[in-house]
Design a protein around this motif. Structure first.
Motif, PDB file in Angstrom:
ATOM      1  N   LEU A 141      -1.935  -3.698  -5.424  1.00 30.88           N
ATOM      2  CA  LEU A 141      -1.500  -3.346  -4.203  1.00 30.88           C
ATOM      3  C   LEU A 141      -2.530  -4.719  -2.803  1.00 30.88           C
ATOM      4  N   ILE A 184       1.493   2.963  -3.279  1.00 30.33           N
ATOM      5  CA  ILE A 184       0.844   2.953  -4.412  1.00 30.33           C
ATOM      6  C   ILE A 184       0.833   4.331  -5.562  1.00 30.33           C
ATOM      7  N   LEU A 196       0.780  -1.579  -0.261  1.00 30.52           N
ATOM      8  CA  LEU A 196       0.214   0.005  -0.466  1.00 30.52           C
ATOM      9  C   LEU A 196       1.053   1.114   0.615  1.00 30.52           C
TER      10      LEU A 196
END
Length: 325
Positions: free
Chosen positions: A322, A304, A301
């Motif tokens: 992700l 990103i 994450l």
């Protein structure tokens, strides 16, 4: 919980990771502990305010999720706590937890990895809705797929083959032809640089295509309408070429043909049960090993921005996903 937040419409580079309170579900919702998020080019647009949906700031991007149900009330679908599920959520997926309407949840069968399930909704959901629901594709028919090396085109070629069709791919280079072949295309036409109507007619013994799955629009569309077989179906999926073509309606009359729009997102909203049934079919193909979606790369994450950069630069040839720690 951690979440990627868009706090200004400056594109993916403006995303920040922050800690938020866990969401509180409304009636009819479940809380899903997100394990994986499928990213799409649309995520680069929504963070710039250029997508058809424009959520209020701040928001998290991420339309496709897979995870485990953390909490849920009684429901008619049999969704229960600790059940692996996937869902299309429009936005908000790039977070460790999300509240989702129970009717949007699709159970993930054993043997299907979260990273794979998270990337199925948009491309494969559009493909099966377009080919099965809108195109009424039958085994033995011939499908022409434009933009067949892109994510949407590859998914359409794969789904069409699983439905028993012959696939003619339209791509713009020899390199992309290899990608389309790997997705299952039986023949490939390079365009620009060829007469699409003549090529399709030659490859079908003069009969024409039963279904055209058009992802690109532009100069490819009209010659492919002219290449339809009697009672052929032309599916309008997208306009990657940029130009929205104007089709002479007499071409449909002369072929007893149809043009059908494939507005998958609206179809999901209007008929969630139909979407769920389509995704169960796709998930079964994955579970059986008959459909093997390609995950190009996974990112945590926190990365990103880098993950969306691959999509922003049009470098993706497989799914960008992700994963949550």
């Amino acid at each position: 919980m951690k979440a990627a937040l868009c706090k200004s419409l400056d594109g993916p580079n403006g995303l920040v990771i922050e800690t938020l309170a866990k969401p509180v579900p409304r009636d009819g919702q479940a809380i899903v502990r997100v394990a994986a998020v499928g990213l799409n080019f649309a995520d680069t647009l929504i963070t710039r305010g250029k997508y058809q949906f424009k959520p209020d700031l701040p928001f998290s991007p991420g339309a496709e999720i897979a995870g485990v149900v953390g909490s849920v009330g009684p429901n008619e679908l049999g969704i229960h706590v600790e059940q692996p599920v996937m869902a299309y959520v429009n936005w908000g997926g790039a977070a460790e937890n999300i509240a989702v309407d129970v009717g949007k949840l699709v159970p993930i069968p054993d043997g299907v990895p979260m990273a794979v399930a998270a990337g199925l909704s948009v491309t494969y959901g559009t493909a099966i809705h377009g080919l099965a629901d809108r195109g009424q594709l039958k085994a033995g028919e011939t499908v022409v797929v434009t933009g067949a090396a892109g994510g949407a085109g590859q998914a359409a070629a794969e789904i069409a083959k699983l439905m028993g069709a012959r696939v003619i791919a339209v791509v713009s280079s020899d390199e992309k032809a290899k990608i389309a072949k790997a997705a299952g295309a039986d023949e490939v036409i390079l365009f620009p640089g060829s007469d699409l109507k003549t090529e399709v007619r030659n490859l079908t013994g003069g009969r024409g295509a039963d279904v055209v799955y058009d992802c690109i629009g532009g100069e490819a569309s009209e010659p492919l309408v002219r290449a339809l077989a009697w009672e052929g179906r032309f599916l309008v999926v997208g306009f990657a070429a940029g130009e929205i073509p104007k089709i002479p309606l007499n071409l449909l009359l002369l072929r007893g043909a149809e043009i059908a729009g494939v507005f998958w997102g609206e179809a999901v909203a209007r008929n969630p049960a139909g979407h769920r049934a389509n995704m169960v079919r796709v998930l079964d193909w994955v579970r059986e090993g008959r459909l093997k979606p390609r995950v190009q790369a996974t990112y945590p994450l926190e990365d990103i921005v880098s993950a969306l950069g691959v999509l922003d630069r049009r470098e993706a040839t497989g799914k960008i996903v992700l994963t949550m720690s």
